[in-house]
Write an enzyme that holds these catalytic residues in place. Sequence first.
Site, PDB file in Angstrom:
ATOM      1  N   ARG A  86       0.381-100.165 -19.122  1.00 16.33           N
ATOM      2  CA  ARG A  86      -1.296-100.382 -19.335  1.00 16.33           C
ATOM      3  C   ARG A  86      -1.322-101.153 -20.631  1.00 16.33           C
ATOM      4  NH1 ARG A  86      -4.006 -94.756 -20.376  1.00 16.33           N
ATOM      5  NH2 ARG A  86      -5.398 -96.463 -20.986  1.00 16.33           N
TER       6      ARG A  86
ATOM      7  N   LYS B 230      -4.374-105.859 -26.496  1.00 19.56           N
ATOM      8  CA  LYS B 230      -5.347-104.932 -25.591  1.00 19.56           C
ATOM      9  C   LYS B 230      -6.631-104.443 -26.058  1.00 19.56           C
ATOM     10  CE  LYS B 230      -4.118-100.315 -24.854  1.00 19.56           C
ATOM     11  NZ  LYS B 230      -5.276 -99.438 -25.125  1.00 19.56           N
ATOM     12  N   ASN B 231      -6.398-103.941 -27.294  1.00 27.37           N
ATOM     13  CA  ASN B 231      -7.739-103.274 -27.995  1.00 27.37           C
ATOM     14  C   ASN B 231      -8.500-104.066 -28.474  1.00 27.37           C
ATOM     15  OD1 ASN B 231      -6.498-100.856 -27.231  1.00 27.37           O
ATOM     16  ND2 ASN B 231      -5.956-100.245 -29.437  1.00 27.37           N
TER      17      ASN B 231
ATOM     18  N   ASP C 116      -1.222 -95.301 -33.607  1.00 25.34           N
ATOM     19  CA  ASP C 116      -0.415 -95.812 -32.162  1.00 25.34           C
ATOM     20  C   ASP C 116       0.854 -96.506 -32.631  1.00 25.34           C
ATOM     21  OD1 ASP C 116      -2.676 -95.683 -30.693  1.00 25.34           O
ATOM     22  OD2 ASP C 116      -3.441 -97.610 -30.707  1.00 25.34           O
TER      23      ASP C 116
HETATM   24  C1  UD1 Z   1      -9.019 -96.511 -30.313  1.00 27.33           C
HETATM   25  C2  UD1 Z   1      -7.720 -97.383 -29.720  1.00 27.33           C
HETATM   26  C3  UD1 Z   1      -6.592 -96.473 -29.583  1.00 27.33           C
HETATM   27  C4  UD1 Z   1      -6.215 -95.893 -30.954  1.00 27.33           C
HETATM   28  C5  UD1 Z   1      -7.640 -95.361 -31.570  1.00 27.33           C
HETATM   29  C6  UD1 Z   1      -7.402 -95.003 -33.074  1.00 27.33           C
HETATM   30  C7  UD1 Z   1      -8.922 -98.959 -27.869  1.00 27.33           C
HETATM   31  C8  UD1 Z   1      -9.063 -99.301 -26.370  1.00 27.33           C
HETATM   32  N1  UD1 Z   1      -8.171 -97.615 -28.374  1.00 27.33           N
HETATM   33  O1  UD1 Z   1      -9.195 -95.628 -29.345  1.00 27.33           O
HETATM   34  O2  UD1 Z   1      -5.457 -97.287 -28.949  1.00 27.33           O
HETATM   35  O3  UD1 Z   1      -5.286 -95.011 -31.015  1.00 27.33           O
HETATM   36  O4  UD1 Z   1      -8.696 -96.056 -31.672  1.00 27.33           O
HETATM   37  O5  UD1 Z   1      -7.023 -95.961 -33.908  1.00 27.33           O
HETATM   38  O6  UD1 Z   1      -9.310 -99.471 -28.733  1.00 27.33           O
HETATM   39  N2  UD1 Z   1     -14.058 -89.003 -31.334  1.00 27.33           N
HETATM   40  C9  UD1 Z   1     -15.040 -88.004 -31.461  1.00 27.33           C
HETATM   41  N3  UD1 Z   1     -16.125 -88.452 -30.729  1.00 27.33           N
HETATM   42  C10 UD1 Z   1     -16.326 -89.426 -30.148  1.00 27.33           C
HETATM   43  C11 UD1 Z   1     -15.333 -90.492 -30.412  1.00 27.33           C
HETATM   44  C12 UD1 Z   1     -14.087 -90.252 -30.977  1.00 27.33           C
HETATM   45  O7  UD1 Z   1     -14.658 -86.781 -31.861  1.00 27.33           O
HETATM   46  O8  UD1 Z   1     -17.274 -89.844 -29.836  1.00 27.33           O
HETATM   47  C13 UD1 Z   1     -12.642 -88.817 -32.177  1.00 27.33           C
HETATM   48  C14 UD1 Z   1     -11.303 -88.969 -31.130  1.00 27.33           C
HETATM   49  O9  UD1 Z   1     -11.146 -87.651 -30.444  1.00 27.33           O
HETATM   50  C15 UD1 Z   1     -10.262 -89.212 -32.397  1.00 27.33           C
HETATM   51  C16 UD1 Z   1     -10.950 -89.816 -33.477  1.00 27.33           C
HETATM   52  O10 UD1 Z   1     -12.383 -89.743 -33.134  1.00 27.33           O
HETATM   53  O11 UD1 Z   1      -9.925 -87.746 -32.592  1.00 27.33           O
HETATM   54  C17 UD1 Z   1     -10.795 -91.231 -33.226  1.00 27.33           C
HETATM   55  O12 UD1 Z   1     -10.982 -91.828 -32.126  1.00 27.33           O
HETATM   56  P1  UD1 Z   1     -11.192 -93.336 -31.707  1.00 27.33           P
HETATM   57  O13 UD1 Z   1     -11.301 -94.210 -33.024  1.00 27.33           O
HETATM   58  O14 UD1 Z   1     -12.688 -93.316 -31.026  1.00 27.33           O
HETATM   59  O15 UD1 Z   1     -10.355 -93.747 -30.860  1.00 27.33           O
HETATM   60  P2  UD1 Z   1     -10.699 -94.571 -29.608  1.00 27.33           P
HETATM   61  O16 UD1 Z   1     -11.655 -95.555 -29.738  1.00 27.33           O
HETATM   62  O17 UD1 Z   1     -10.746 -93.892 -28.213  1.00 27.33           O
END
Ligand code: UD1
Length: 428
Positions: A406, A31-32, A314
């Site tokens: 999902r 998915k990711n 995850d």
């Molecule tokens: C992706 C994965 C998800 C996984 C996560 C962490 C997808 C579709 N989803 O989610 O399954 O659990 O990586 O491995 O690939 N953050 C900020 N500001 C931002 C962006 C992120 O503070 O602009 C924080 C988030 O709240 C979180 C951390 O950074 O605490 C990591 O999040 P991130 O790696 O961005 O996760 P996703 O890309 O949403």
Amino acid sequence: MRDPVGVEALGDICITGGGPLGGTISVQSSKNAALPMMAASCLHKGTSVLRDCPRIADVDSMIRILRRMGADVRWEGKDLYLDCSILENMVIPGTYTERMRSSVILLSVMLARKGRGSLGYPGGCVIGKRPIDMHLAALEKLGVQIRESPEVIEAECGRLKGTGICFPKRSVGATQQGILAAVLADGETVLENCAREPEICWLCRYLQSMGARIAGEGSDCIRIQGVSQLEAGDFRVPPDRIVAGTYICAAAISRGCITLERFPDGELDAFLQVYRKMGGQYEGKSGKLLANGNGVRFSPGRIVTETYPGFPTDLQAPLMAVLTTIDGVSEITEQIFENRFQVVRQMNKMGADIRVEDHTAVIYGGRPLRGSRVQAQELRGGAALILMALAAEGETWLEGDSFIQRGYEHICEDLSSVGGMIKKTQEY
Ligand code: UD1
């Protein structure tokens, strides 16, 4: 045959606990990895193909958005064809974007194609605040003007301009946003403190196959030399490491033995270390992994979720399910998302003894588990409840299958095929 009306009231899935699982499962595609590749396909003005794309709800949600933008997206068997010759509509309301987190990475694609975009806020599983500040800051550095209102994010630029971006913390999504915006930008972009997750590498490999000039993927510094256009993509979506890990947890919790075909080799090392500490055995051979959970009985002590290559957040809930069946005390500290222990209440309903304090869950394992009525509230927690039910005495009725759909293409069928007693309500 049961009375379908009565059954529906109890839940979407009925699982009867039983003995060890045994057999072979082929791991679905990721998915990711698929979601950002779908976004990347929009950077080519023509048709790209993603082979073996997972048929899951999040992919459907992304298809809906791309169609709304003007893309012609169709399935041919398991291959997804994305004709992005014409992308005209750069206004996507929240009703489309709030279904998942990944919708936000389309901002860079809209900017690269049309120099503007208006997007409702992203949704996704409620596992923490999940802000998008780093996504927006990265785009601003590439020359984008951003206006945020309570409903939409509006972004505009002349041309995207290569630059240096240092992310304040590692984020998978923000790194992908930066990459997608930089590949067609003028000049060079250097991204520092990047996430190193395999899905970032897969996105880069896909873009490279389309002609993008990217170096350093998989390290924390990625260099991108902008090009003027990209060729059509034709790429196989890789296997899903989180689904693979979930099925190894199924072998562990049932003390069974599962062979995984299409194993994502080298992407689950931190998880496999913990599995081995618990007494699990595995052997990898030519793309397959044989996981023997027969000897699982030792607490691994304290596990901390980390960015890749650390233990993946995850797989935190599926691992927690396994830990409830191991005598002694184990701990999981969640460092990535601040609200990712919702599933604990449901697990405790089934007889587990898990206590959460701040970001740490303490699992007092070995309590008898009993079938109950439980609710999936997010994707991975939902899968973890299915695993626990396999090890519980009697029937568990699980509501909230839509969360599980999902990301898992056919978890019920897969686990049934190795001996799990699992039925979806509509099958009664
Ligand atoms: C992706 C994965 C998800 C996984 C996560 C962490 C997808 C579709 N989803 O989610 O399954 O659990 O990586 O491995 O690939 N953050 C900020 N500001 C931002 C962006 C992120 O503070 O602009 C924080 C988030 O709240 C979180 C951390 O950074 O605490 C990591 O999040 P991130 O790696 O961005 O996760 P996703 O890309 O949403």
